[in-house]
Scaffold this motif. Sequence first.
Motif, PDB file in Angstrom:
ATOM      1  N   ASN A 142       0.663  -1.323  -0.730  1.00  0.00           N
ATOM      2  CA  ASN A 142      -0.428   0.206  -0.164  1.00  0.00           C
ATOM      3  C   ASN A 142       1.021   1.470  -0.378  1.00  0.00           C
ATOM      4  O   ASN A 142       0.210   2.086   0.690  1.00  0.00           O
ATOM      5  N   ASN A 143       2.223   0.576  -0.932  1.00  0.00           N
ATOM      6  CA  ASN A 143       2.562   2.806  -0.868  1.00  0.00           C
ATOM      7  C   ASN A 143       4.229   2.118   0.112  1.00  0.00           C
ATOM      8  O   ASN A 143       4.818   3.742  -0.026  1.00  0.00           O
ATOM      9  N   ASN A 144       3.310   1.682   1.496  1.00  0.00           N
ATOM     10  CA  ASN A 144       4.315   1.998   2.055  1.00  0.00           C
ATOM     11  C   ASN A 144       5.951   1.614   2.333  1.00  0.00           C
ATOM     12  O   ASN A 144       6.840   1.726   3.414  1.00  0.00           O
ATOM     13  N   LEU A 145       5.867  -0.128   1.107  1.00  0.00           N
ATOM     14  CA  LEU A 145       7.229   0.258   0.807  1.00  0.00           C
ATOM     15  C   LEU A 145       7.418   0.439   0.033  1.00  0.00           C
ATOM     16  O   LEU A 145       6.785   0.674  -1.324  1.00  0.00           O
ATOM     17  N   TYR A 192      10.190   2.616   3.588  1.00  0.00           N
ATOM     18  CA  TYR A 192       9.300   2.193   4.620  1.00  0.00           C
ATOM     19  C   TYR A 192       8.553   2.702   5.585  1.00  0.00           C
ATOM     20  O   TYR A 192       9.562   3.228   7.147  1.00  0.00           O
ATOM     21  N   TYR A 193       7.301   2.732   5.379  1.00  0.00           N
ATOM     22  CA  TYR A 193       6.580   3.817   6.471  1.00  0.00           C
ATOM     23  C   TYR A 193       5.737   1.965   7.560  1.00  0.00           C
ATOM     24  O   TYR A 193       5.411   1.499   7.103  1.00  0.00           O
ATOM     25  N   THR A 194       6.093   2.647   8.529  1.00  0.00           N
ATOM     26  CA  THR A 194       6.250   0.986   9.591  1.00  0.00           C
ATOM     27  C   THR A 194       5.006   1.055   9.874  1.00  0.00           C
ATOM     28  O   THR A 194       4.322   0.235  10.620  1.00  0.00           O
ATOM     29  N   ASN A 199       8.495   5.036  13.172  1.00  0.00           N
ATOM     30  CA  ASN A 199       7.723   4.893  12.206  1.00  0.00           C
ATOM     31  C   ASN A 199       8.216   4.939  10.821  1.00  0.00           C
ATOM     32  O   ASN A 199       6.832   5.365  10.090  1.00  0.00           O
ATOM     33  N   LEU A 200       9.323   5.854  10.558  1.00  0.00           N
ATOM     34  CA  LEU A 200       9.699   5.808   8.825  1.00  0.00           C
ATOM     35  C   LEU A 200      11.117   4.982   9.271  1.00  0.00           C
ATOM     36  O   LEU A 200      12.560   5.498  10.086  1.00  0.00           O
TER      37      LEU A 200
END
Length: 387
Positions: free
Chosen positions: A135-138, A172-174, A180-181
């Motif tokens: 979902n665009n977090n990576l 990466y947004y955790t 968190n990042l």
Amino acid sequence: MIQKVSKKIKFLVAVIGSLLMTSVSAFGMYGVDGDDWINFLVHGNQLRARMNQLGFTLGNGTIKGTFGVYADQGWMGSILSPSTTENNKVDFNPTLSAGIGYTSDMFGIGVGYNFNYVDKYLQVHTPTLVFNALNNNLRIAAPIQVAVTDKVNGVAGSKFTGVGFNQIELRYYTGIDAFNLIRLYASYKNGTWENGTTKNAIETLGLQLRLYFLNTQVGNVAVNPYIRIEYHQALKGNYATLDQFGRNYTLENMYNNYNNGANAIDLNTQKQSDIYDVSPFYVAVKPILSLAASSDIVSLYFEPGLGYAVTSQKRKEAGSVQETQHYLTWQAYAEMYVTPVEDLEWYFEMDVNGNVNGQQGTSANANLSPVLFETTTGITWYLPSLN
């Protein structure tokens, strides 16, 4: 499904083509760094005009593209200018960028390309792979630079070969406020000059890690501190300035600053260990506090920070003194976004720090106070999706 995608691609190409033919104000967005391309797949449709970039990103929910110019060597100034080396010729100054990407709920993938004109004998090519997942977090952006000529400054038989990558980035947004990042960068450049039996080389490596934590709201201010850790090293070649370790030190910088192998190591007669006890390096640890606040019209972002840095260039030659230096570094970075209406934005950036050498290591500001305002500003027009 293939036929639908094919129609979307044809439509996007037609739109981009018509923009290029009808409007000289539609230019590109992205430079040669992975950091420049990392958000390409999540950018909405927009036309951007700033001091260092002119460009657009256009597409729909599935296919998007970009095209234009970006100033990797400083402020834009001009796109075409009279040649500094040849009469009645012109130089192409900025980076030309183009890219196309596919996005979906599962993942996104894109390819970009950057072209840098150094002179008529040498051009730098930078293909870039961009990938998003979770979902665009990576997000991953991987540019690879290549530059080859067998006529350095027009001299036949004088060869230069450059390969490397400029800020391959993993982000990466955790989803966890306490941590968190994560942002990880890697840079590598290798330049080799050959002239007859002489063979010289410069090789550098750079790593950077940013860890963001304790993302929280204090009153009306969003607070998100992070730790920035950097390591840069000259694996081959004579140490000149710390600028050669910087993330903006591209193959073009290397070629221009060390043309014909000046300050490079002679591979036929020397090893790096013959010159230095330890290859020259730069290490820095910088705790930084990011602060953000916004209203209906104005959004502000600040990054005050302090840090500690060490450089070393201890040589083996007789009489050489210990060249280890320690620094207390500081910064005050800010961004401001003004949006009088939802789709139109004015952007202003300011970086106040202890860099007295100016952008790209030039010496023009060397005698000034160690407070240097390095800014860019411009507009962004957010456009509707192409359905």
